[in-house]
Write an enzyme that holds these catalytic residues in place. Sequence first.
Site, short mmCIF file in Angstrom:
data_model
loop_
_atom_site.label_atom_id
_atom_site.label_comp_id
_atom_site.label_asym_id
_atom_site.label_seq_id
_atom_site.Cartn_x
_atom_site.Cartn_y
_atom_site.Cartn_z
N THR A 156 10.38 10.33 -3.55
CA THR A 156 11.52 9.44 -2.82
C THR A 156 11.23 8.51 -2.20
O THR A 156 10.10 8.51 -1.64
CB THR A 156 12.50 10.42 -2.16
OG1 THR A 156 13.57 9.77 -1.64
CG2 THR A 156 11.78 11.23 -0.85
N ASN A 181 13.85 7.30 -0.17
CA ASN A 181 15.02 7.50 0.81
C ASN A 181 14.27 7.92 2.22
O ASN A 181 13.90 8.87 2.39
CB ASN A 181 15.87 8.41 0.45
CG ASN A 181 16.86 8.69 1.43
OD1 ASN A 181 16.97 8.70 2.67
ND2 ASN A 181 18.20 8.69 0.83
N ASP A 198 16.93 17.26 -5.84
CA ASP A 198 18.09 16.60 -6.15
C ASP A 198 19.47 17.25 -5.51
O ASP A 198 19.30 18.47 -5.41
CB ASP A 198 18.78 16.52 -7.69
CG ASP A 198 19.97 15.55 -7.97
OD1 ASP A 198 20.02 14.67 -7.54
OD2 ASP A 198 20.66 15.78 -9.11
N SER A 199 20.29 16.55 -4.94
CA SER A 199 21.19 17.42 -4.09
C SER A 199 22.66 16.68 -3.97
O SER A 199 22.55 15.64 -4.44
CB SER A 199 20.51 17.65 -2.58
OG SER A 199 20.48 16.30 -2.08
N GLY A 256 24.36 10.46 4.22
CA GLY A 256 25.24 10.81 3.01
C GLY A 256 26.73 11.17 3.42
O GLY A 256 27.36 10.65 4.06
N ASP A 259 27.31 13.87 5.31
CA ASP A 259 27.18 14.60 6.69
C ASP A 259 28.33 14.57 7.55
O ASP A 259 28.70 15.49 8.23
CB ASP A 259 25.79 14.30 7.59
CG ASP A 259 24.54 15.00 6.80
OD1 ASP A 259 24.79 16.10 6.10
OD2 ASP A 259 23.62 14.61 6.90
N HIS A 266 21.16 22.88 3.03
CA HIS A 266 20.78 23.05 1.65
C HIS A 266 19.45 22.73 1.27
O HIS A 266 18.56 23.41 0.79
CB HIS A 266 21.95 22.62 0.78
CG HIS A 266 21.96 21.05 1.08
ND1 HIS A 266 22.12 20.59 2.29
CD2 HIS A 266 21.74 19.98 0.07
CE1 HIS A 266 22.30 19.14 2.08
NE2 HIS A 266 22.04 18.75 0.94
N ARG A 267 19.30 21.40 1.90
CA ARG A 267 17.27 20.84 1.83
C ARG A 267 16.40 21.71 2.44
O ARG A 267 15.64 21.79 1.92
CB ARG A 267 17.68 19.61 2.04
CG ARG A 267 16.44 18.80 1.59
CD ARG A 267 16.52 17.32 1.59
NE ARG A 267 17.30 16.90 0.99
CZ ARG A 267 18.65 16.11 1.36
NH1 ARG A 267 19.08 16.20 2.48
NH2 ARG A 267 19.65 15.59 0.33
#
Length: 194
Positions: free
Chosen positions: A7, A9, A67-68, A151, A153, A178-179
């Site tokens: 990534t 990001n 991927d999320s 995102g 959040d 989740h991550r």
Amino acid sequence: MKIVLATRNQGKIAELRRILDGIDVIGLEEFPDAPEVPETELTFAGNALLKARAIAAHTGLPAVADDSGLCVDAMNGMPGVFSARWSGGHGDDQGNLDLLLGQLSDVAPEHRGARFVCVAAIAWPSGEEETVEGRLDGVVIAVPRGTGGFGYDPIFVPEGDTRTTAEMAPEEKDAISHRGKAFAALADRIRTRP
């Protein structure tokens, strides 16, 4: 052993370095010629594996990708795999957030159930690969709160809490996200690999 995070990001890289503490991780900034891998699959696992495979092949190192996205019950699980490009351009956090809030504007609070889902994948240069999934259930609120995270959040309140994930300290969010769940499981598998 070095692991490449597939990534660019910077928010995600910082988060993953915290979660994968103790593992020697490098980001794609070390490989400026690494390919951009389009997310062309229709599942989180498919997109994560696409990216991990491509970066492992390019670098010759084990590569980790994910991927999320946010899956909203009232929208039949959307934006889902399209979360990062929901408003058209990839990574337009504010545009994505505004569009989603507009689409949910007439949905009652009790029908705003949602979950963050993350599938993390590792591809080894040998061709072996593995995926793990993490999820965080909660609700989407109508007015963004908080300045942390990225995102969606600012509009997501985890089940059992009153704060958005953007109002949590990074370490606190990592512990339940989740991550965080997906990468903690993946880190355990990396650490125990013979």
